[in-house]
Design a protein around this motif. Structure first.
Motif, PDB file in Angstrom:
ATOM      1  N   LEU A  13      16.787  58.155  -5.543  1.00  0.00           N
ATOM      2  CA  LEU A  13      16.931  59.555  -5.923  1.00  0.00           C
ATOM      3  C   LEU A  13      16.984  59.664  -7.448  1.00  0.00           C
ATOM      4  CD1 LEU A  13      19.601  60.762  -3.329  1.00  0.00           C
ATOM      5  CD2 LEU A  13      17.107  60.844  -3.158  1.00  0.00           C
ATOM      6  N   ALA A  14      16.138  60.502  -8.004  1.00  0.00           N
ATOM      7  CA  ALA A  14      16.071  60.650  -9.453  1.00  0.00           C
ATOM      8  C   ALA A  14      17.310  61.364  -9.984  1.00  0.00           C
ATOM      9  CB  ALA A  14      14.819  61.418  -9.847  1.00  0.00           C
ATOM     10  N   ALA A  15      17.941  60.776 -10.977  1.00  0.00           N
ATOM     11  CA  ALA A  15      19.114  61.390 -11.606  1.00  0.00           C
ATOM     12  C   ALA A  15      18.654  62.367 -12.685  1.00  0.00           C
ATOM     13  CB  ALA A  15      20.004  60.317 -12.222  1.00  0.00           C
ATOM     14  N   PRO A  16      19.333  63.499 -12.845  1.00  0.00           N
ATOM     15  CA  PRO A  16      18.978  64.427 -13.924  1.00  0.00           C
ATOM     16  C   PRO A  16      19.199  63.772 -15.287  1.00  0.00           C
ATOM     17  CG  PRO A  16      21.047  65.061 -12.882  1.00  0.00           C
ATOM     18  CD  PRO A  16      20.471  63.978 -12.042  1.00  0.00           C
ATOM     19  N   GLU A  17      18.372  64.143 -16.252  1.00  0.00           N
ATOM     20  CA  GLU A  17      18.488  63.553 -17.585  1.00  0.00           C
ATOM     21  C   GLU A  17      19.826  63.904 -18.235  1.00  0.00           C
ATOM     22  OE1 GLU A  17      15.256  64.320 -20.177  1.00  0.00           O
ATOM     23  OE2 GLU A  17      13.731  63.551 -18.800  1.00  0.00           O
ATOM     24  N   GLN A  18      20.286  65.128 -18.029  1.00  0.00           N
ATOM     25  CA  GLN A  18      21.556  65.569 -18.600  1.00  0.00           C
ATOM     26  C   GLN A  18      22.404  66.208 -17.498  1.00  0.00           C
ATOM     27  OE1 GLN A  18      22.916  65.112 -21.549  1.00  0.00           O
ATOM     28  NE2 GLN A  18      21.182  63.999 -22.404  1.00  0.00           N
ATOM     29  N   PRO A  19      23.075  65.403 -16.695  1.00  0.00           N
ATOM     30  CA  PRO A  19      23.897  65.980 -15.631  1.00  0.00           C
ATOM     31  C   PRO A  19      25.064  66.772 -16.207  1.00  0.00           C
ATOM     32  CG  PRO A  19      24.322  63.628 -15.855  1.00  0.00           C
ATOM     33  CD  PRO A  19      23.140  63.936 -16.725  1.00  0.00           C
ATOM     34  N   VAL A  77      29.173  66.595  -7.515  1.00  0.00           N
ATOM     35  CA  VAL A  77      28.776  65.693  -8.597  1.00  0.00           C
ATOM     36  C   VAL A  77      27.257  65.522  -8.587  1.00  0.00           C
ATOM     37  CG1 VAL A  77      28.890  63.280  -9.367  1.00  0.00           C
ATOM     38  CG2 VAL A  77      30.978  64.481  -8.684  1.00  0.00           C
ATOM     39  N   GLU A  78      26.658  65.505  -9.774  1.00  0.00           N
ATOM     40  CA  GLU A  78      25.205  65.420  -9.877  1.00  0.00           C
ATOM     41  C   GLU A  78      24.698  63.991 -10.002  1.00  0.00           C
ATOM     42  OE1 GLU A  78      23.944  67.965 -13.032  1.00  0.00           O
ATOM     43  OE2 GLU A  78      24.954  69.725 -12.198  1.00  0.00           O
ATOM     44  N   THR A  79      25.499  63.115 -10.579  1.00  0.00           N
ATOM     45  CA  THR A  79      25.107  61.711 -10.732  1.00  0.00           C
ATOM     46  C   THR A  79      26.349  60.843 -10.744  1.00  0.00           C
ATOM     47  OG1 THR A  79      23.269  62.412 -12.172  1.00  0.00           O
ATOM     48  CG2 THR A  79      23.746  60.059 -12.078  1.00  0.00           C
ATOM     49  N   VAL A  80      26.259  59.682 -10.088  1.00  0.00           N
ATOM     50  CA  VAL A  80      27.313  58.675 -10.157  1.00  0.00           C
ATOM     51  C   VAL A  80      26.751  57.438 -10.842  1.00  0.00           C
ATOM     52  CG1 VAL A  80      28.859  57.175  -8.851  1.00  0.00           C
ATOM     53  CG2 VAL A  80      28.464  59.515  -8.083  1.00  0.00           C
ATOM     54  N   TYR A  81      27.506  56.923 -11.809  1.00  0.00           N
ATOM     55  CA  TYR A  81      27.126  55.709 -12.524  1.00  0.00           C
ATOM     56  C   TYR A  81      28.071  54.587 -12.112  1.00  0.00           C
ATOM     57  CZ  TYR A  81      24.630  59.036 -15.510  1.00  0.00           C
ATOM     58  OH  TYR A  81      23.802  60.038 -15.974  1.00  0.00           O
ATOM     59  N   LEU A  82      27.528  53.462 -11.711  1.00  0.00           N
ATOM     60  CA  LEU A  82      28.318  52.303 -11.317  1.00  0.00           C
ATOM     61  C   LEU A  82      28.113  51.186 -12.322  1.00  0.00           C
ATOM     62  CD1 LEU A  82      27.524  52.189  -7.482  1.00  0.00           C
ATOM     63  CD2 LEU A  82      29.275  53.515  -8.671  1.00  0.00           C
ATOM     64  N   ASN A 129      25.758  58.804 -24.420  1.00  0.00           N
ATOM     65  CA  ASN A 129      24.626  59.712 -24.218  1.00  0.00           C
ATOM     66  C   ASN A 129      24.996  60.962 -23.425  1.00  0.00           C
ATOM     67  OD1 ASN A 129      22.907  57.936 -25.554  1.00  0.00           O
ATOM     68  ND2 ASN A 129      22.305  56.878 -23.679  1.00  0.00           N
ATOM     69  N   PHE A 130      26.200  60.995 -22.875  1.00  0.00           N
ATOM     70  CA  PHE A 130      26.569  62.131 -22.040  1.00  0.00           C
ATOM     71  C   PHE A 130      26.747  63.383 -22.885  1.00  0.00           C
ATOM     72  CE2 PHE A 130      29.655  64.760 -19.650  1.00  0.00           C
ATOM     73  CZ  PHE A 130      28.903  64.945 -18.499  1.00  0.00           C
ATOM     74  N   GLY A 131      26.160  64.490 -22.438  1.00  0.00           N
ATOM     75  CA  GLY A 131      26.165  65.714 -23.236  1.00  0.00           C
ATOM     76  C   GLY A 131      27.313  66.650 -22.929  1.00  0.00           C
ATOM     77  N   GLY A 132      28.513  66.119 -22.818  1.00  0.00           N
ATOM     78  CA  GLY A 132      29.671  66.953 -22.522  1.00  0.00           C
ATOM     79  C   GLY A 132      30.950  66.178 -22.778  1.00  0.00           C
ATOM     80  N   ASN A 133      32.035  66.620 -22.170  1.00  0.00           N
ATOM     81  CA  ASN A 133      33.316  65.934 -22.325  1.00  0.00           C
ATOM     82  C   ASN A 133      33.491  64.882 -21.234  1.00  0.00           C
ATOM     83  OD1 ASN A 133      34.180  67.493 -24.563  1.00  0.00           O
ATOM     84  ND2 ASN A 133      34.791  69.148 -23.175  1.00  0.00           N
ATOM     85  N   SER A 134      34.009  63.746 -21.627  1.00  0.00           N
ATOM     86  CA  SER A 134      34.255  62.664 -20.666  1.00  0.00           C
ATOM     87  C   SER A 134      35.735  62.315 -20.690  1.00  0.00           C
ATOM     88  CB  SER A 134      33.401  61.440 -20.999  1.00  0.00           C
ATOM     89  OG  SER A 134      33.609  61.018 -22.334  1.00  0.00           O
ATOM     90  N   GLN A 171      32.838  73.156 -18.601  1.00  0.00           N
ATOM     91  CA  GLN A 171      31.644  72.683 -19.302  1.00  0.00           C
ATOM     92  C   GLN A 171      31.180  71.373 -18.654  1.00  0.00           C
ATOM     93  OE1 GLN A 171      30.503  74.890 -21.579  1.00  0.00           O
ATOM     94  NE2 GLN A 171      32.318  76.054 -20.954  1.00  0.00           N
ATOM     95  N   ALA A 172      30.130  70.788 -19.223  1.00  0.00           N
ATOM     96  CA  ALA A 172      29.640  69.499 -18.714  1.00  0.00           C
ATOM     97  C   ALA A 172      30.780  68.484 -18.739  1.00  0.00           C
ATOM     98  CB  ALA A 172      28.464  69.012 -19.555  1.00  0.00           C
ATOM     99  N   THR A 173      31.021  67.831 -17.610  1.00  0.00           N
ATOM    100  CA  THR A 173      32.201  66.991 -17.456  1.00  0.00           C
ATOM    101  C   THR A 173      31.847  65.680 -16.771  1.00  0.00           C
ATOM    102  OG1 THR A 173      33.669  68.920 -17.275  1.00  0.00           O
ATOM    103  CG2 THR A 173      34.483  66.836 -16.353  1.00  0.00           C
ATOM    104  N   ALA A 174      32.422  64.596 -17.286  1.00  0.00           N
ATOM    105  CA  ALA A 174      32.320  63.287 -16.629  1.00  0.00           C
ATOM    106  C   ALA A 174      33.711  62.703 -16.498  1.00  0.00           C
ATOM    107  CB  ALA A 174      31.427  62.342 -17.431  1.00  0.00           C
TER     108      ALA A 174
END
Length: 264
Positions: free
Chosen positions: A108-114, A141-146, A183-188, A205-208
């Protein structure tokens, strides 16, 4: 319904299935995995139809009504029957489910800027990982990174814990979390035992969220790469008797707090 009856563990088909059940490298190299049980196979069919199903595996003896119905609906797919003990070697649960499927692992393709991401570092228990993926899918959630040290998201136990989450949720495995955070375009937010309260953060806002190993937590380098460390406040009566929430519970609280804020 016609099928091939395999009774020897030396059979090359069984040996290959056994490798896929037991070995993450084999699953990664082959791009295939085993789905255990009616629910997972039906979830796969709902997401991808039957194009990715290569083989159906059934045990000798009586199957459940649900498994029998599914087997009949997939009779056009190659099917093998195994003795009960050999079938049990391929399934992660003690009680036989009555059906397994060999499938291609979906990409499944992940969005460039989730706008909403979950990053997991060194999660070791496959059932725990699967449960967190299921929670992530439910929370939007739009993308999970492992991270590279996480357990395999496509193992039979992780798939069983995910209950179909892997079929709808883009998962980036073997990710460099430091790079992804940069590279994440929001707050982590790093979940830790010290930090600001989760409940005073603006999560609209964009959140990780970044969650670490069940025992060791997050590495210092990973925490430093996030916007800030946060904590989930616990009741005063629990302090001293409960050290912290487990990783799965922490993920659920954080993800659904973000969902709550967005809905409001």
């Amino acid at each position: 319904m016609s099928f091939k009856h395999i009774v020897s563990r030396d059979n090359p088909v069984f040996k290959q299935l056994k490798k896929l059940a037991d070995n993450s490298r084999e699953r990664r190299n082959e791009g295939k995995t085993l789905l255990d049980g009616v629910h997972l196979i039906e979830a796969y069919l709902e997401a991808f139809n039957d194009a990715g199903i290569e083989l159906i595996i059934i045990p000798e003896g009586q199957s459940s009504v649900e498994a029998t119905g599914l087997i009949q609906s997939l009779e056009h797919i190659a099917t093998i029957m195994l003795p009960t003990l050999m079938f049990a070697e391929l399934t992660p649960v003690a009680s036989a489910t009555g059906i397994l499927a060999l499938v291609k692992i979906p990409q499944l393709a992940a969005p460039e800027q989730p706008a909403f991401a979950l990053m997991l570092e060194a999660i070791q228990d496959p059932g725990n990982l699967g449960s967190m993926l299921r929670t992530a899918a439910a929370a939007g959630v739009e993308t999970v990174y492992l991270s590279t040290s996480c357990t395999d998201a496509w193992s039979p136990k992780a798939l069983r814990g995910g209950q179909g989450a892997q079929f709808v949720l883009p998962i980036v495995e073997r990710a460099d979390l430091i790079v992804e955070l940069q590279n994440f375009g929001g707050n982590s937010y790093a979940t830790t035992m010290q930090g600001e309260s989760l409940y005073v953060q603006d999560l609209t806002q964009a959140t990780a969220f970044v969650i670490g190993n069940e025992g060791a937590g997050l590495r210092k380098q990973t925490i430093a790469a996030t916007t800030k460390p946060i904590t989930i406040p616990m009741a005063k009566s629990a302090l001293g008797s409960v050290e912290s929430l487990n990783a799965g519970a922490a993920a659920a609280v954080c993800l659904f707090e973000r969902q709550r804020q967005v809905l409001l």
